[in-house]
Write a protein that holds these residues in place. Sequence first.
Motif, PDB file in Angstrom:
ATOM      1  N   ASP A 108      39.509  28.118  -2.442  1.00 44.10           N
ATOM      2  CA  ASP A 108      38.888  27.803  -3.728  1.00 44.10           C
ATOM      3  C   ASP A 108      37.617  26.989  -3.566  1.00 44.10           C
ATOM      4  OD1 ASP A 108      40.855  29.136  -5.072  1.00 44.10           O
ATOM      5  OD2 ASP A 108      42.050  27.353  -5.493  1.00 44.10           O
ATOM      6  N   ILE A 109      37.504  26.258  -2.445  1.00 42.10           N
ATOM      7  CA  ILE A 109      36.320  25.433  -2.211  1.00 42.10           C
ATOM      8  C   ILE A 109      35.194  26.259  -1.602  1.00 42.10           C
ATOM      9  CG2 ILE A 109      35.422  23.422  -0.970  1.00 42.10           C
ATOM     10  CD1 ILE A 109      38.264  22.280  -1.017  1.00 42.10           C
ATOM     11  N   TYR A 110      35.515  27.019  -0.553  1.00 49.36           N
ATOM     12  CA  TYR A 110      34.475  27.729   0.193  1.00 49.36           C
ATOM     13  C   TYR A 110      34.154  29.103  -0.388  1.00 49.36           C
ATOM     14  CZ  TYR A 110      34.634  24.193   3.860  1.00 49.36           C
ATOM     15  OH  TYR A 110      34.541  23.012   4.545  1.00 49.36           O
ATOM     16  N   ARG A 111      35.158  29.758  -0.971  1.00 47.44           N
ATOM     17  CA  ARG A 111      34.980  31.073  -1.600  1.00 47.44           C
ATOM     18  C   ARG A 111      34.254  32.073  -0.696  1.00 47.44           C
ATOM     19  NH1 ARG A 111      32.564  29.554  -7.402  1.00 47.44           N
ATOM     20  NH2 ARG A 111      31.347  28.138  -6.100  1.00 47.44           N
ATOM     21  N   GLY A 112      34.581  32.015   0.601  1.00 50.32           N
ATOM     22  CA  GLY A 112      34.015  32.977   1.539  1.00 50.32           C
ATOM     23  C   GLY A 112      32.589  32.704   1.938  1.00 50.32           C
ATOM     24  N   HIS A 113      32.049  31.535   1.605  1.00 43.01           N
ATOM     25  CA  HIS A 113      30.675  31.210   1.956  1.00 43.01           C
ATOM     26  C   HIS A 113      30.614  30.407   3.250  1.00 43.01           C
ATOM     27  CE1 HIS A 113      29.078  32.808  -1.730  1.00 43.01           C
ATOM     28  NE2 HIS A 113      29.808  31.997  -2.486  1.00 43.01           N
ATOM     29  N   GLY A 114      29.397  30.193   3.747  1.00 42.75           N
ATOM     30  CA  GLY A 114      29.190  29.349   4.914  1.00 42.75           C
ATOM     31  C   GLY A 114      29.461  30.065   6.218  1.00 42.75           C
ATOM     32  N   ILE A 115      29.698  29.275   7.279  1.00 41.99           N
ATOM     33  CA  ILE A 115      29.897  29.817   8.620  1.00 41.99           C
ATOM     34  C   ILE A 115      31.374  29.984   8.930  1.00 41.99           C
ATOM     35  CG2 ILE A 115      29.412  29.482  11.075  1.00 41.99           C
ATOM     36  CD1 ILE A 115      27.213  27.478  10.158  1.00 41.99           C
ATOM     37  N   VAL A 116      32.156  28.980   8.613  1.00 43.42           N
ATOM     38  CA  VAL A 116      33.544  28.929   9.075  1.00 43.42           C
ATOM     39  C   VAL A 116      34.438  29.912   8.343  1.00 43.42           C
ATOM     40  CG1 VAL A 116      35.572  27.442   9.345  1.00 43.42           C
ATOM     41  CG2 VAL A 116      33.276  26.519   9.770  1.00 43.42           C
ATOM     42  N   PHE A 117      34.273  30.041   7.019  1.00 40.00           N
ATOM     43  CA  PHE A 117      35.217  30.829   6.229  1.00 40.00           C
ATOM     44  C   PHE A 117      34.607  32.093   5.623  1.00 40.00           C
ATOM     45  CE2 PHE A 117      36.960  26.527   6.232  1.00 40.00           C
ATOM     46  CZ  PHE A 117      38.225  26.802   6.718  1.00 40.00           C
ATOM     47  N   SER A 118      33.452  32.532   6.125  1.00 42.88           N
ATOM     48  CA  SER A 118      32.862  33.783   5.652  1.00 42.88           C
ATOM     49  C   SER A 118      33.396  34.955   6.458  1.00 42.88           C
ATOM     50  CB  SER A 118      31.335  33.714   5.738  1.00 42.88           C
ATOM     51  OG  SER A 118      30.925  33.404   7.057  1.00 42.88           O
ATOM     52  N   GLY A 120      32.788  39.346   7.759  1.00 43.51           N
ATOM     53  CA  GLY A 120      31.973  40.536   7.927  1.00 43.51           C
ATOM     54  C   GLY A 120      30.499  40.283   8.183  1.00 43.51           C
ATOM     55  N   GLU A 121      29.675  41.098   7.502  1.00 45.26           N
ATOM     56  CA  GLU A 121      28.228  41.030   7.707  1.00 45.26           C
ATOM     57  C   GLU A 121      27.654  39.694   7.244  1.00 45.26           C
ATOM     58  OE1 GLU A 121      24.650  42.109   9.133  1.00 45.26           O
ATOM     59  OE2 GLU A 121      26.565  43.171   9.403  1.00 45.26           O
ATOM     60  N   LYS A 122      28.227  39.132   6.188  1.00 45.93           N
ATOM     61  CA  LYS A 122      27.768  37.822   5.729  1.00 45.93           C
ATOM     62  C   LYS A 122      27.930  36.782   6.825  1.00 45.93           C
ATOM     63  CE  LYS A 122      28.995  36.252   1.630  1.00 45.93           C
ATOM     64  NZ  LYS A 122      29.836  35.650   0.546  1.00 45.93           N
ATOM     65  N   TRP A 123      29.096  36.785   7.478  1.00 45.05           N
ATOM     66  CA  TRP A 123      29.347  35.829   8.556  1.00 45.05           C
ATOM     67  C   TRP A 123      28.391  36.048   9.726  1.00 45.05           C
ATOM     68  CZ3 TRP A 123      31.558  37.325  13.424  1.00 45.05           C
ATOM     69  CH2 TRP A 123      31.723  36.255  14.308  1.00 45.05           C
ATOM     70  N   LYS A 124      28.178  37.310  10.103  1.00 42.99           N
ATOM     71  CA  LYS A 124      27.284  37.606  11.225  1.00 42.99           C
ATOM     72  C   LYS A 124      25.876  37.096  10.958  1.00 42.99           C
ATOM     73  CE  LYS A 124      29.801  41.731  12.780  1.00 42.99           C
ATOM     74  NZ  LYS A 124      29.743  43.207  12.963  1.00 42.99           N
ATOM     75  N   GLN A 125      25.381  37.316   9.730  1.00 43.99           N
ATOM     76  CA  GLN A 125      24.024  36.895   9.406  1.00 43.99           C
ATOM     77  C   GLN A 125      23.888  35.371   9.369  1.00 43.99           C
ATOM     78  OE1 GLN A 125      21.782  38.792   6.269  1.00 43.99           O
ATOM     79  NE2 GLN A 125      23.078  40.609   6.339  1.00 43.99           N
ATOM     80  N   ILE A 126      24.826  34.699   8.722  1.00 47.17           N
ATOM     81  CA  ILE A 126      24.697  33.256   8.578  1.00 47.17           C
ATOM     82  C   ILE A 126      24.959  32.549   9.907  1.00 47.17           C
ATOM     83  CG2 ILE A 126      27.082  32.642   7.954  1.00 47.17           C
ATOM     84  CD1 ILE A 126      23.864  31.395   6.226  1.00 47.17           C
ATOM     85  N   ARG A 127      25.819  33.110  10.749  1.00 46.91           N
ATOM     86  CA  ARG A 127      26.037  32.523  12.078  1.00 46.91           C
ATOM     87  C   ARG A 127      24.799  32.696  12.946  1.00 46.91           C
ATOM     88  NH1 ARG A 127      30.148  31.034  15.704  1.00 46.91           N
ATOM     89  NH2 ARG A 127      29.688  31.558  17.877  1.00 46.91           N
ATOM     90  N   PRO A 371      39.950  24.106  23.663  1.00 47.25           N
ATOM     91  CA  PRO A 371      40.080  23.355  22.417  1.00 47.25           C
ATOM     92  C   PRO A 371      39.112  23.817  21.337  1.00 47.25           C
ATOM     93  CG  PRO A 371      38.901  22.059  24.037  1.00 47.25           C
ATOM     94  CD  PRO A 371      39.414  23.277  24.754  1.00 47.25           C
ATOM     95  N   PHE A 372      38.041  24.536  21.744  1.00 42.56           N
ATOM     96  CA  PHE A 372      37.065  25.046  20.782  1.00 42.56           C
ATOM     97  C   PHE A 372      37.343  26.500  20.430  1.00 42.56           C
ATOM     98  CE2 PHE A 372      35.040  21.712  23.291  1.00 42.56           C
ATOM     99  CZ  PHE A 372      34.551  20.873  22.309  1.00 42.56           C
ATOM    100  N   SER A 373      38.509  27.004  20.824  1.00 38.00           N
ATOM    101  CA  SER A 373      38.898  28.398  20.682  1.00 38.00           C
ATOM    102  C   SER A 373      38.054  29.258  21.633  1.00 38.00           C
ATOM    103  CB  SER A 373      38.776  28.885  19.239  1.00 38.00           C
ATOM    104  OG  SER A 373      39.407  30.148  19.088  1.00 38.00           O
ATOM    105  N   ILE A 374      38.193  30.566  21.530  1.00 40.12           N
ATOM    106  CA  ILE A 374      37.446  31.492  22.375  1.00 40.12           C
ATOM    107  C   ILE A 374      37.044  32.689  21.536  1.00 40.12           C
ATOM    108  CG2 ILE A 374      38.477  30.836  24.584  1.00 40.12           C
ATOM    109  CD1 ILE A 374      40.415  33.186  24.272  1.00 40.12           C
ATOM    110  N   GLY A 375      36.147  33.501  22.066  1.00 39.55           N
ATOM    111  CA  GLY A 375      35.745  34.714  21.374  1.00 39.55           C
ATOM    112  C   GLY A 375      34.650  34.479  20.366  1.00 39.55           C
ATOM    113  N   LYS A 376      34.451  35.431  19.500  1.00 39.74           N
ATOM    114  CA  LYS A 376      33.338  35.420  18.558  1.00 39.74           C
ATOM    115  C   LYS A 376      33.476  34.343  17.485  1.00 39.74           C
ATOM    116  CE  LYS A 376      32.305  40.325  19.215  1.00 39.74           C
ATOM    117  NZ  LYS A 376      30.996  40.109  19.836  1.00 39.74           N
ATOM    118  N   ARG A 377      34.675  33.840  17.277  1.00 44.25           N
ATOM    119  CA  ARG A 377      34.888  32.793  16.278  1.00 44.25           C
ATOM    120  C   ARG A 377      35.013  31.404  16.908  1.00 44.25           C
ATOM    121  NH1 ARG A 377      34.281  33.140  10.586  1.00 44.25           N
ATOM    122  NH2 ARG A 377      34.611  35.299   9.998  1.00 44.25           N
ATOM    123  N   ALA A 378      34.632  31.283  18.171  1.00 45.79           N
ATOM    124  CA  ALA A 378      34.677  29.974  18.821  1.00 45.79           C
ATOM    125  C   ALA A 378      33.724  29.009  18.125  1.00 45.79           C
ATOM    126  CB  ALA A 378      34.308  30.110  20.297  1.00 45.79           C
TER     127      ALA A 378
END
Length: 434
Positions: A108-118, A120-127, A371-378
């Motif tokens: 309810d706070i992030y609504r799919g925006h930003g870097i962490v909780f976006s 698809g393509e939105k996440w790729k672009q903003i990252r 501790p920072f995770s791994i992969g594309k969402r690290a």
Amino acid sequence: MEPWALTTFILVVCVSFLVFLSLWRKDYKGRKLPPGPVPLPIVGNMLQLDQNISRSLCKLSEKYGPVYTVYFGSQPVVVLHGYKALKEALIDQGDIFGGRGYLPIVDDIYRGHGIVFSHGEKWKQIRRFSLMTLRNFGMGKRSIEERVQEEAQFLLEELRKTNSQPFDPTFILGCAPCNVISSILFHQRFNYDDEKFLSMLRILSENVTLLNTPMAQDRKNPDSVFDFENLATAGMDLFDAGTETTSTTLRYGLLLILKYPEVQKKIHEEIDRVIGPHRIPSIKDKLEMPYTEAVLHEIQRFVDLVPFSLPHEVTQDTQLQQYFIPKGTTVYPLLSSVLSDPKEFPNPEQFDPGHFLNKDGSFKKSDYFMPFSIGKRACLGEGLAKMELFLFLVTILQNFTLKSVVDSKEIDIKPGSTGLLTVPPKFELCLLPR
């Protein structure tokens, strides 16, 4: 109510419940997911989990293996346990497991925006934009180290004001990494008593000024992700991740060093030999300080800051090991299971810098350190966080001896709370000038 009416009511309720239970079981058995404990209607497997969710999930893996399913309420979640399962999913199938899973507490706070909780393509672009922006502002360059070194000296000034008296380090240790992010995004740091700075620390949301420009690059593009709300949320992500994670790890680290005085003694010896009492520590010093580097890695391993990472989501139907996982499934990668693997880290429940040292005293790397995770969402700020942890901790111990207000044997190092983040218990310490 008449007896016949009460009897009818009870009968209707029982029949309705049996119909509901039958439909639930049919739906549950019809889902193509890895095996796991049988869930109850509505509550799922929540009654089988205690307050330490990551520990409960690790225990379930003993029965159901490295890939299994649990239900949080009515939502199925595939849990990944152990290095092999995490690598196969997050590295070998990084794109497929790179979606962001649903997390009600923040949706309810992030609504799919930003870097962490976006997504698809939105996440790729903003990252991509965030990485480019951070690099332009000095990430990975000498200039960012200078910012951290400068802030470490301001931190020292504040710590000296404690005059060797007991104090809670939570606030001061939160200011330092927050100021580093401020200097990157705003080209400005703040005094620790500045009202604007204090407000920013409290809400971590008034941080969008520097991110306004791209909105005017792309305002006419209807498919652009660079709108005000998305960029504001991205800025908030940087502050959240760049402040809380580093300050919490550093605070927990000080508690562990208080608990084990012999660790502090060895760090002091290494600092005195490599840096001396007056030169400002540099990130290059890490190469000659294997013990301190091992302590920092062990702090992060032991603390287990984000026990089950953040939820991922499968972006298409896929196969993991022998199991089919359908598109849209939420996935929890249990970082705890890797950081506490007894084959890689003997006696993982013990704080032991030796986990990252070779027999000759040199630093030992480990693929299981994630501790920072791994992969594309690290974690986007992994490099900055490592730099801050080293420079802040070494600067503090170069100038002070940590003293506990209680006997070290009485110090409780169990987490104060464990959920999305592992938080240390409240404590006080004294800083004695060296």
